[in-house]
Design an enzyme around this catalytic site. Structure first.
Site, PDB file in Angstrom:
ATOM      1  N   CYS A  10      62.697  46.237  29.785  1.00 57.10           N
ATOM      2  CA  CYS A  10      61.869  46.162  31.022  1.00 57.10           C
ATOM      3  C   CYS A  10      63.378  46.703  31.862  1.00 57.10           C
ATOM      4  CB  CYS A  10      61.871  44.605  30.944  1.00 57.10           C
ATOM      5  SG  CYS A  10      61.927  43.406  32.632  1.00 57.10           S
TER       6      CYS A  10
ATOM      7  N   CYS B  47      64.712  44.325  34.873  1.00 55.27           N
ATOM      8  CA  CYS B  47      65.737  43.521  34.860  1.00 55.27           C
ATOM      9  C   CYS B  47      66.543  44.088  34.326  1.00 55.27           C
ATOM     10  CB  CYS B  47      65.246  42.813  33.609  1.00 55.27           C
ATOM     11  SG  CYS B  47      63.689  42.190  32.808  1.00 55.27           S
ATOM     12  N   ASP B  48      66.474  45.070  33.348  1.00 54.68           N
ATOM     13  CA  ASP B  48      67.704  46.165  32.802  1.00 54.68           C
ATOM     14  C   ASP B  48      68.446  47.148  33.459  1.00 54.68           C
ATOM     15  OD1 ASP B  48      68.329  43.853  31.376  1.00 54.68           O
ATOM     16  OD2 ASP B  48      67.387  44.393  30.110  1.00 54.68           O
TER      17      ASP B  48
HETATM   18  C1  LIG Z   1      65.017  42.124  26.409  1.00 53.17           C
HETATM   19  C2  LIG Z   1      64.549  41.492  27.542  1.00 53.17           C
HETATM   20  C3  LIG Z   1      65.250  41.046  28.660  1.00 53.17           C
HETATM   21  C4  LIG Z   1      64.434  40.635  29.804  1.00 53.17           C
HETATM   22  N1  LIG Z   1      64.709  40.468  30.944  1.00 53.17           N
HETATM   23  C5  LIG Z   1      64.959  39.626  31.817  1.00 53.17           C
HETATM   24  C6  LIG Z   1      65.466  39.643  32.914  1.00 53.17           C
HETATM   25  O1  LIG Z   1      66.578  39.435  33.280  1.00 53.17           O
HETATM   26  N2  LIG Z   1      64.990  38.620  33.988  1.00 53.17           N
HETATM   27  C7  LIG Z   1      63.136  38.680  33.806  1.00 53.17           C
HETATM   28  O2  LIG Z   1      62.548  38.014  34.737  1.00 53.17           O
HETATM   29  N3  LIG Z   1      62.532  38.870  32.824  1.00 53.17           N
HETATM   30  C8  LIG Z   1      63.010  39.267  31.636  1.00 53.17           C
HETATM   31  N4  LIG Z   1      62.490  39.937  30.349  1.00 53.17           N
HETATM   32  C9  LIG Z   1      61.531  39.173  30.613  1.00 53.17           C
HETATM   33  C10 LIG Z   1      60.663  37.422  30.187  1.00 53.17           C
HETATM   34  O3  LIG Z   1      62.002  37.198  28.807  1.00 53.17           O
HETATM   35  C11 LIG Z   1      59.662  37.600  30.006  1.00 53.17           C
HETATM   36  O4  LIG Z   1      58.729  37.919  31.370  1.00 53.17           O
HETATM   37  C12 LIG Z   1      59.996  35.849  29.398  1.00 53.17           C
HETATM   38  O5  LIG Z   1      60.234  35.544  28.646  1.00 53.17           O
HETATM   39  C13 LIG Z   1      58.303  35.718  29.269  1.00 53.17           C
HETATM   40  O6  LIG Z   1      57.708  34.324  29.382  1.00 53.17           O
HETATM   41  P1  LIG Z   1      56.964  33.225  28.716  1.00 53.17           P
HETATM   42  O7  LIG Z   1      57.459  31.739  28.862  1.00 53.17           O
HETATM   43  O8  LIG Z   1      55.640  33.941  28.990  1.00 53.17           O
HETATM   44  O9  LIG Z   1      56.987  33.599  27.148  1.00 53.17           O
HETATM   45  P2  LIG Z   1      57.911  33.746  26.297  1.00 53.17           P
HETATM   46  O10 LIG Z   1      59.488  33.920  26.492  1.00 53.17           O
HETATM   47  O11 LIG Z   1      57.985  35.312  25.710  1.00 53.17           O
HETATM   48  O12 LIG Z   1      57.772  33.132  25.085  1.00 53.17           O
HETATM   49  C14 LIG Z   1      56.804  32.641  24.578  1.00 53.17           C
HETATM   50  C15 LIG Z   1      56.907  31.407  23.254  1.00 53.17           C
HETATM   51  O13 LIG Z   1      55.955  30.871  22.822  1.00 53.17           O
HETATM   52  C16 LIG Z   1      56.824  30.838  21.710  1.00 53.17           C
HETATM   53  N5  LIG Z   1      55.272  30.746  21.177  1.00 53.17           N
HETATM   54  C17 LIG Z   1      54.811  32.317  20.506  1.00 53.17           C
HETATM   55  N6  LIG Z   1      53.496  32.029  19.325  1.00 53.17           N
HETATM   56  C18 LIG Z   1      53.829  30.920  19.102  1.00 53.17           C
HETATM   57  C19 LIG Z   1      52.567  29.736  18.456  1.00 53.17           C
HETATM   58  N7  LIG Z   1      51.580  30.142  17.119  1.00 53.17           N
HETATM   59  N8  LIG Z   1      53.662  28.605  18.039  1.00 53.17           N
HETATM   60  C20 LIG Z   1      54.740  27.368  19.120  1.00 53.17           C
HETATM   61  N9  LIG Z   1      54.927  28.544  19.892  1.00 53.17           N
HETATM   62  C21 LIG Z   1      55.185  30.154  20.093  1.00 53.17           C
HETATM   63  C22 LIG Z   1      57.801  31.605  21.222  1.00 53.17           C
HETATM   64  O14 LIG Z   1      58.532  31.013  20.378  1.00 53.17           O
HETATM   65  C23 LIG Z   1      58.084  31.554  22.707  1.00 53.17           C
HETATM   66  O15 LIG Z   1      59.315  30.038  22.509  1.00 53.17           O
HETATM   67  C24 LIG Z   1      63.167  39.651  29.623  1.00 53.17           C
HETATM   68  C25 LIG Z   1      62.271  40.522  28.568  1.00 53.17           C
HETATM   69  C26 LIG Z   1      63.149  40.892  27.278  1.00 53.17           C
HETATM   70  C27 LIG Z   1      62.360  41.235  26.387  1.00 53.17           C
END
Ligand SMILES: Cc1cc2nc3c(=O)[nH]c(=O)nc-3n(C[C@H](O)[C@H](O)[C@H](O)COP(=O)(O)OP(=O)(O)OC[C@H]3O[C@@H](n4cnc5c(N)ncnc54)[C@H](O)[C@@H]3O)c2cc1C
Length: 317
Positions: free
Chosen positions: A144, A147-148
Site C-alpha cells: 500500500c 500507507c507506507d
Molecule cells: C501491510 C499493510 C499495511 C497497511 N497499512 C495501512 C495504513 O498504514 N493505513 C491504512 O489506512 N491502511 C493500511 N492498510 C490497509 C488496511 O489494513 C485495510 O484497509 C484494513 O485492514 C481493512 O479492514 P477490514 O476490516 O475490511 O479487513 P481486514 O483488516 O482484512 O480484516 C479481515 C478480518 O476478517 C477475518 N476473516 C476472514 N475470513 C473470515 C472467516 N471465514 N470467518 C471469520 N473471520 C474471517 C480475518 O481474520 C480478519 O480479522 C495496510 C494493509 C497492509 C496489508
C-alpha cells in the site's frame, strides 16, 4: 451445539475482526444489538502486519498495527461485544425479509442463527511467493503506497505489477520518492491507457518489462532485490528502500459464493452509498466490498455504516 438454545436467534453476528468488524461491533453494541464477533483466521486483520500507521485520524504520533487493533478490541469489549476466536466456514443466508441466517464454524459444524449479519472479512494481498517476502512486510515490503510511501521519501523504490493499481502506486510514489522502478512481468501493461500515459511522462520512473523479482536482499529489513530480465536472460541487483507489491487483492468471499451477489472480482456488491447487500439483513463493510479505497479509516467508516444499516433494518421489522 455451541450456544445453541431453542429459539436463540441473535440480532447481530459480525464476521471479521479488522477495523470494519470492530467499528461495526462498537456501534451495534451501543445500539443494544448484543453483537457476536468472529475474529477469524487473522485476528486484528491486515493492520497487524504493519509497524506504523501514520494516516489514521487521531494518532498524531503514529501507532503500530498490533497496538491499534488491540485498542479496537478493548473498545468493542468495553461495550460487551462477545468475541469468538473462530472462523466461519459456511453460511446459509435467507432470502426473506426478517429471515434467519445461519453461520457455521468449527470442525463439528457448530452454528449460530441471526437475523442480522455484518460481513467484514476483508481482503488478502497477493504475494510474489519468494523467500523473505512475508518476513519483511512492514520492513520495506509493502502492499500500500498510500500507507507506507511516506517512509521512503527521497529514496529509491520499486513497484511490481502492470495493472491499474500498480500504476496508481507508481504515480503516487513518483511524487515522493527519488526513483521508482516499475517491474512488469509481461512485455506490456494491462493498465488503462490514461494511466500509462501519465506514468510514461514521469521522469523518475523506470519501466522494466519482462522482469521478475527473484530474490529479496536484506535480513532485518529490505535492502534490495534481484531482478531476472527475460529478454537478455540476465540478473541484476537493485538497491532499494521499499518494494511495493501491487499484483492484486483477493477479497475473502469464498464462503459467500452462491449465497450473496459478488462482482466479477469476488467483491460483495452493495447498494450505492450503503452497506446493503442483496440478502435482507446482511450487510458488508470494509475491504470485502471496497475495491477502490482499502484503507483502515474507510473500512472503519463502512463498519459504522453497516451497524446503522442493520439497526434500521431490525427496527423496520
Ligand atoms: C501491510 C499493510 C499495511 C497497511 N497499512 C495501512 C495504513 O498504514 N493505513 C491504512 O489506512 N491502511 C493500511 N492498510 C490497509 C488496511 O489494513 C485495510 O484497509 C484494513 O485492514 C481493512 O479492514 P477490514 O476490516 O475490511 O479487513 P481486514 O483488516 O482484512 O480484516 C479481515 C478480518 O476478517 C477475518 N476473516 C476472514 N475470513 C473470515 C472467516 N471465514 N470467518 C471469520 N473471520 C474471517 C480475518 O481474520 C480478519 O480479522 C495496510 C494493509 C497492509 C496489508
Amino acid at each position: 451445539m455451541f450456544f445453541l438454545k431453542e429459539n436463540c436467534i441473535h440480532n447481530c453476528i459480525i464476521i471479521g475482526s479488522g477495523p470494519s468488524g470492530y467499528s461495526a461491533a462498537i456501534y451495534a453494541a451501543r445500539y443494544g444489538l448484543n453483537p457476536i464477533l468472529f475474529s477469524g483466521p487473522n485476528p486484528g486483520g491486515q493492520l497487524t502486519y504493519t509497524n506504523d500507521i501514520e494516516n489514521y485520524l487521531g494518532f498524531p504520533e503514529s501507532i503500530d498495527g498490533i497496538s491499534f487493533m488491540d485498542n479496537c478490541k478493548k473498545q468493542a469489549l468495553r461495550f460487551n461485544t462477545k468475541i469468538l476466536n473462530k472462523t466461519i466456514n459456511k453460511v446459509i443466508l435467507s432470502n426473506d425479509i426478517g429471515g434467519t441466517h445461519r453461520v457455521f464454524f468449527g470442525k463439528s459444524q457448530d452454528y449460530l442463527d441471526s437475523i442480522g449479519i455484518i460481513i467484514a472479512t476483508g481482503s488478502s494481498s497477493s504475494f510474489l511467493g519468494i523467500k523473505k517476502e512475508k518476513e519483511l512486510v512492514g520492513l520495506g515490503i509493502s502492499f500500500c503506497a498510500t500507507c507506507d510511501g511516506f517512509f521512503h521519501k527521497e529514496k529509491d523504490v520499486a513497484v511490481v505489477g502492470g495493472g491499474d493499481s500498480a500504476l496508481e502506486e507508481t504515480l503516487y510514489l513518483s511524487k515522493i520518492c527519488k526513483k521508482v522502478y516499475l517491474l512488469v512481468r509481461k512485455n506490456y501493461l494491462k493498465a488503462s491507457k490514461i494511466l500509462q500515459k501519465k506514468v510514461f511522462e514521469k521522469k523518475n520512473v523506470e519501466i522494466n518489462f519482462s522482469s521478475i523479482v527473484t530474490e529479496i536482499i536484506g535480513n532485518d529489513f529490505l535492502e534490495g532485490i534481484k531482478i531476472f530480465e527475460k529478454k537478455n536472460k540476465t540478473i541484476r541487483t537493485v538497491l532499494l528502500s521499499g518494494l511495493f507489491v501491487a499484483i492484486g487483492h483477493i477479497p475473502n468471499t469464498d464462503i459467500f459464493k452462491n449465497q450473496i451477489n459478488l462482482d466479477n472480482k469476488g467483491y460483495i456488491i452493495v447498494k450505492k452509498g450503503s452497506t446493503i447487500t442483496n440478502k435482507p439483513g446482511v450487510f458488508a463493510a470494509g475491504d470485502v466490498m471496497d475495491i477502490n479505497y482499502r484503507q483502515a479509516i474507510t473500512s472503519a467508516s463502512t463498519g459504522c455504516m453497516a451497524a446503522i444499516d442493520l439497526d434500521k433494518y431490525l427496527s423496520s421489522l
